[in-house]
Write a protein that holds these residues in place. Structure first.
Motif, PDB file in Angstrom:
ATOM      1  N   THR A   8      62.805 -36.254 -39.057  1.00 52.18           N
ATOM      2  CA  THR A   8      62.823 -37.252 -40.123  1.00 52.18           C
ATOM      3  C   THR A   8      62.667 -36.652 -41.515  1.00 52.18           C
ATOM      4  N   SER A   9      62.328 -35.361 -41.607  1.00 50.29           N
ATOM      5  CA  SER A   9      62.109 -34.804 -42.949  1.00 50.29           C
ATOM      6  C   SER A   9      62.618 -33.382 -43.126  1.00 50.29           C
ATOM      7  N   ASP A  10      63.257 -32.804 -42.107  1.00 54.54           N
ATOM      8  CA  ASP A  10      63.700 -31.418 -42.254  1.00 54.54           C
ATOM      9  C   ASP A  10      65.153 -31.362 -42.727  1.00 54.54           C
ATOM     10  N   PRO A  11      65.485 -30.377 -43.567  1.00 52.80           N
ATOM     11  CA  PRO A  11      66.845 -30.291 -44.113  1.00 52.80           C
ATOM     12  C   PRO A  11      67.902 -29.921 -43.090  1.00 52.80           C
ATOM     13  N   TRP A  12      67.523 -29.244 -42.004  1.00 53.06           N
ATOM     14  CA  TRP A  12      68.504 -28.885 -40.971  1.00 53.06           C
ATOM     15  C   TRP A  12      69.065 -30.150 -40.317  1.00 53.06           C
ATOM     16  N   SER A  13      68.175 -31.087 -40.002  1.00 45.15           N
ATOM     17  CA  SER A  13      68.631 -32.346 -39.407  1.00 45.15           C
ATOM     18  C   SER A  13      69.423 -33.164 -40.411  1.00 45.15           C
ATOM     19  N   GLN A  14      68.990 -33.149 -41.662  1.00 47.15           N
ATOM     20  CA  GLN A  14      69.704 -33.968 -42.641  1.00 47.15           C
ATOM     21  C   GLN A  14      71.145 -33.502 -42.831  1.00 47.15           C
ATOM     22  N   ARG A  15      71.366 -32.191 -42.824  1.00 46.17           N
ATOM     23  CA  ARG A  15      72.746 -31.756 -43.062  1.00 46.17           C
ATOM     24  C   ARG A  15      73.660 -32.152 -41.903  1.00 46.17           C
ATOM     25  N   THR A  16      73.109 -32.261 -40.704  1.00 50.10           N
ATOM     26  CA  THR A  16      73.912 -32.768 -39.592  1.00 50.10           C
ATOM     27  C   THR A  16      74.152 -34.265 -39.728  1.00 50.10           C
ATOM     28  N   ARG A  17      73.143 -35.004 -40.185  1.00 50.91           N
ATOM     29  CA  ARG A  17      73.354 -36.443 -40.397  1.00 50.91           C
ATOM     30  C   ARG A  17      74.410 -36.690 -41.471  1.00 50.91           C
ATOM     31  N   ILE A  18      74.448 -35.859 -42.506  1.00 55.59           N
ATOM     32  CA  ILE A  18      75.486 -36.009 -43.538  1.00 55.59           C
ATOM     33  C   ILE A  18      76.864 -35.893 -42.906  1.00 55.59           C
ATOM     34  N   VAL A  19      77.038 -34.905 -42.013  1.00 52.47           N
ATOM     35  CA  VAL A  19      78.326 -34.731 -41.341  1.00 52.47           C
ATOM     36  C   VAL A  19      78.669 -35.970 -40.511  1.00 52.47           C
ATOM     37  N   LEU A  20      77.705 -36.485 -39.770  1.00 51.16           N
ATOM     38  CA  LEU A  20      77.949 -37.683 -38.958  1.00 51.16           C
ATOM     39  C   LEU A  20      78.453 -38.838 -39.813  1.00 51.16           C
ATOM     40  N   ILE A 105      62.005 -21.888 -46.428  1.00 50.82           N
ATOM     41  CA  ILE A 105      61.396 -23.211 -46.363  1.00 50.82           C
ATOM     42  C   ILE A 105      60.001 -23.174 -45.746  1.00 50.82           C
ATOM     43  N   HIS A 106      59.828 -22.372 -44.717  1.00 52.29           N
ATOM     44  CA  HIS A 106      58.513 -22.335 -44.066  1.00 52.29           C
ATOM     45  C   HIS A 106      57.442 -21.797 -45.013  1.00 52.29           C
ATOM     46  N   ASP A 107      57.797 -20.820 -45.849  1.00 53.11           N
ATOM     47  CA  ASP A 107      56.839 -20.327 -46.844  1.00 53.11           C
ATOM     48  C   ASP A 107      56.585 -21.365 -47.928  1.00 53.11           C
ATOM     49  N   ILE A 108      57.648 -22.054 -48.359  1.00 52.31           N
ATOM     50  CA  ILE A 108      57.491 -23.057 -49.412  1.00 52.31           C
ATOM     51  C   ILE A 108      56.589 -24.197 -48.954  1.00 52.31           C
ATOM     52  N   THR A 109      56.748 -24.622 -47.708  1.00 52.84           N
ATOM     53  CA  THR A 109      56.037 -25.809 -47.231  1.00 52.84           C
ATOM     54  C   THR A 109      54.736 -25.500 -46.499  1.00 52.84           C
ATOM     55  N   GLY A 110      54.617 -24.282 -45.966  1.00 53.62           N
ATOM     56  CA  GLY A 110      53.431 -24.018 -45.168  1.00 53.62           C
ATOM     57  C   GLY A 110      52.820 -22.651 -45.353  1.00 53.62           C
ATOM     58  N   GLY A 111      53.326 -21.878 -46.302  1.00 53.92           N
ATOM     59  CA  GLY A 111      52.804 -20.542 -46.509  1.00 53.92           C
ATOM     60  C   GLY A 111      51.584 -20.534 -47.411  1.00 53.92           C
ATOM     61  N   ASP A 112      50.981 -19.368 -47.569  1.00 51.54           N
ATOM     62  CA  ASP A 112      49.883 -19.260 -48.526  1.00 51.54           C
ATOM     63  C   ASP A 112      50.436 -19.378 -49.939  1.00 51.54           C
ATOM     64  N   LYS A 113      49.545 -19.540 -50.906  1.00 52.34           N
ATOM     65  CA  LYS A 113      49.974 -19.840 -52.269  1.00 52.34           C
ATOM     66  C   LYS A 113      50.896 -18.767 -52.833  1.00 52.34           C
ATOM     67  N   LYS A 114      50.578 -17.511 -52.584  1.00 54.22           N
ATOM     68  CA  LYS A 114      51.387 -16.411 -53.115  1.00 54.22           C
ATOM     69  C   LYS A 114      52.782 -16.412 -52.494  1.00 54.22           C
ATOM     70  N   SER A 115      52.855 -16.586 -51.179  1.00 57.56           N
ATOM     71  CA  SER A 115      54.148 -16.608 -50.488  1.00 57.56           C
ATOM     72  C   SER A 115      54.982 -17.804 -50.925  1.00 57.56           C
ATOM     73  N   ALA A 116      54.329 -18.957 -51.095  1.00 56.36           N
ATOM     74  CA  ALA A 116      55.041 -20.162 -51.507  1.00 56.36           C
ATOM     75  C   ALA A 116      55.615 -20.012 -52.911  1.00 56.36           C
ATOM     76  N   THR A 117      54.835 -19.425 -53.805  1.00 53.67           N
ATOM     77  CA  THR A 117      55.312 -19.218 -55.178  1.00 53.67           C
ATOM     78  C   THR A 117      56.494 -18.262 -55.202  1.00 53.67           C
ATOM     79  N   ARG A 118      56.388 -17.183 -54.448  1.00 53.59           N
ATOM     80  CA  ARG A 118      57.478 -16.212 -54.394  1.00 53.59           C
ATOM     81  C   ARG A 118      58.743 -16.848 -53.822  1.00 53.59           C
ATOM     82  N   ALA A 119      58.593 -17.657 -52.776  1.00 56.08           N
ATOM     83  CA  ALA A 119      59.752 -18.311 -52.150  1.00 56.08           C
ATOM     84  C   ALA A 119      60.391 -19.316 -53.111  1.00 56.08           C
ATOM     85  N   ARG A 120      59.575 -20.073 -53.837  1.00 54.36           N
ATOM     86  CA  ARG A 120      60.118 -21.021 -54.824  1.00 54.36           C
ATOM     87  C   ARG A 120      60.937 -20.285 -55.879  1.00 54.36           C
ATOM     88  N   HIS A 121      60.417 -19.168 -56.362  1.00 53.24           N
ATOM     89  CA  HIS A 121      61.124 -18.397 -57.393  1.00 53.24           C
ATOM     90  C   HIS A 121      62.438 -17.843 -56.853  1.00 53.24           C
TER      91      HIS A 121
END
Length: 202
Positions: A8-20, A105-121
């Motif tokens: 219900t909230s992951d981008p992998w599923s959403q891109r398949t729903r867009i195709v459908l 995505i896993h770092d952005i949504t569930g990583g430590d602060k440093k990893s999330a910041t680096r992934a966002r950048h």
């Protein structure tokens, strides 16, 4: 009728729903709470992951594989180029998106602060680099909407939710994002959880 087990909230599923919805495929969509997955999902998919699609005796997982199958199974409207060279280039772009951006995505949504910041950048900088192509063309591959656009749209939708602000020079890709968000298939693909991620469509 096909059955899609879809997060219900992951981008992998959403891109398949867009195709459908882009192809107006008659498909039963089973909303899956990834924290409490149904037992049959693990029986169908050895990795117990979404999206997973069932078409009669065929079970497929990994969204890019599902999306190409749907495009070949129901070829209108086509979402991949006809000629082999362009198709290969499109597949390469999809692989690069997965390796370079979806892998963050896993770092952005569930990583430590440093990893999330680096992934966002990293995601911000990558999207900024490709932004100029949207000055010259309507979609990722040119004038026609494709699986590549289906893959970009969920990432662009989540930028606000992930606290990623693109710089001024990325305006072409933000304009492109607005165009994607206005497509009927994109609007239909949104779950309630995804709608809540975005207070506006820019």
């Amino acid at each position: 009728m096909m059955t899609l087990y879809s997060g219900t909230s992951d981008p992998w599923s959403q891109r398949t729903r867009i195709v459908l919805f882009e192809k107006d495929i008659d498909c039963q969509i089973v909303d899956v709470d990834v924290a409490k997955k149904p037992r049959e999902l693990g029986e169908l998919n050895p990795y117990n992951q979404v999206p997973t699609i069932v078409d009669r005796d065929l079970v497929l997982y990994e969204s890019n594989i599902i999306n190409e199958y749907l495009d070949e199974r129901l070829p209108h409207p086509p979402l991949m180029p006809v000629d082999p060279v362009s198709r290969a280039r499109a597949r390469l772009m999809l692989v690069r998106f997965d390796r370079d951006w979806y892998s963050l995505i896993h770092d952005i949504t569930g990583g430590d602060k440093k990893s999330a910041t680096r992934a966002r950048h990293t995601l911000r900088d990558g999207l900024t680099v490709i932004s100029p192509i949207f000055k010259e063309q309507a979609f990722a591959l040119g004038d026609e909407f494709s699986l590549v656009d289906c893959s970009l749209a969920p990432l662009l939708w989540r930028l606000d939710h992930w606290n990623i602000d693109l710089p001024r020079q990325a305006k072409p890709i933000l304009d492109y994002a607005t165009k994607l968000f206005q497509r009927k298939s994109f609007k239909l693909s949104l779950t309630e959880a995804e709608k809540a991620m975005h207070s506006s469509t820019r």
